[in-house]
Design a protein around this motif. Structure first.
Motif, PDB file in Angstrom:
ATOM      1  N   LYS A 283     -46.402  59.141  62.961  1.00  0.00           N
ATOM      2  CA  LYS A 283     -45.467  60.145  62.442  1.00  0.00           C
ATOM      3  C   LYS A 283     -44.108  59.535  62.128  1.00  0.00           C
ATOM      4  O   LYS A 283     -43.416  59.975  61.210  1.00  0.00           O
TER       5      LYS A 283
ATOM      6  N   ARG B 293     -43.047  66.475  59.232  1.00  0.00           N
ATOM      7  CA  ARG B 293     -44.381  65.893  59.292  1.00  0.00           C
ATOM      8  C   ARG B 293     -44.319  64.383  59.454  1.00  0.00           C
ATOM      9  O   ARG B 293     -45.142  63.774  60.131  1.00  0.00           O
ATOM     10  N   SER B 294     -43.342  63.750  58.790  1.00  0.00           N
ATOM     11  CA  SER B 294     -43.178  62.303  58.891  1.00  0.00           C
ATOM     12  C   SER B 294     -41.694  61.952  58.782  1.00  0.00           C
ATOM     13  O   SER B 294     -40.915  62.689  58.178  1.00  0.00           O
TER      14      SER B 294
END
Length: 263
Positions: free
Chosen positions: A250, A198-199
């Motif tokens: 991101k 996700r990041s």
């Protein structure tokens, strides 16, 4: 952070909001300062406790306002603390300091910055009219006894150790260049890795490397990428941190400016 500050907030409200700084919150990084401020400022201000940040990114006007109207809690860095101790106005407000919290103390305990910090805290003891309580926070301390001895300066100290089992997955990959350069091959591997998470924080050793990696990733057509290092303006770094936390970015390609991550 909350475990350390909530009891202190309670004591401050019970004892009354005297003028001057009552709480010093010290972290090794400016980015972490801003993170702590975002987490704790609303809670504090709803209680009537003022909070401010003072470090290398603080503008001249903000520094002036802090000196003429000191907050109840001041969030700062080890280096800036040394300036506070000799500032004509702000030094006077330090006479009411009763609590000092040192966050991520493992980053400071065996370094020159740590020597400077704990020397500064001894100087602060001579300025404050109170017996200062020191609280050190860390999730990764190896030798608790040694750390406690350094933090306390030989005074009585209590160790609160809460064992927490963490599920950590570490993968070490070696990128061997074939057709392209090492940088190009590394960027390709990073691009494949990005889709799994996700990041993502991508660390480089230098600012030039951070800019180069980010540029190559952007050239691949992805726009959710930003760069974070000490040469960028304060406004640019803050914008990147906020957008990363909010999910609009991101990936951050960074140097040690984010070595402690973002909460």
């Amino acid at each position: 952070t909350e475990a350390a500050l909530f009891p202190i907030y309670s004591k401050v409200l019970h004892e009354g909001l005297d003028e001057g700084v009552r709480i010093l919150y010290i972290t090794p990084l400016r980015a972490l300062n801003r993170d702590i401020f975002r987490r704790m400022a609303n809670i504090a201000e709803n209680l009537g406790i003022s909070v401010a940040i003072r470090h290398g990114d603080t503008s001249r006007r903000e520094r002036y306002l802090i000196s003429v109207k000191p907050p109840t809690m001041l969030i700062t860095t080890p280096e800036t603390l040394q300036f506070l101790l000799v500032g004509k106005r702000i030094r006077k407000s330090l006479k009411n300091v009763k609590w000092v919290i040192v966050d991520e103390v493992h980053e400071l305990i065996d370094s020159k910055r740590g020597v400077q910090l704990f020397t500064s805290l001894e100087r602060l003891e001579n300025i404050s009219r109170f017996k200062i309580q020191r609280i050190a926070l860390s999730a990764t301390i190896g030798n608790l006894g040694y750390t406690a001895k350094i933090v306390s300066g030989g005074r009585r100290i209590e160790i609160v150790n809460v064992p927490i089992k963490k599920n950590v997955c570490i993968e070490v990959e070696y990128v061997k260049p074939s057709k392209g350069s090492l940088l190009d091959e590394s960027v390709k591997r990073i691009e494949k890795t990005r889709d799994k998470y996700r990041s993502l924080l991508i660390f480089t050793n230098t600012r030039d490397s951070a800019e180069a990696v980010a540029a190559k990733l952007l050239n691949l057509g992805r726009g959710d990428i930003a760069v974070h290092h000490g040469s960028l303006s304060r406004e640019e770094r803050i914008k990147t941190e906020i957008e990363f936390k909010n999910g609009r970015i991101k990936t951050i390609v960074c140097t040690s400016s984010l070595e402690l991550g973002i909460d």
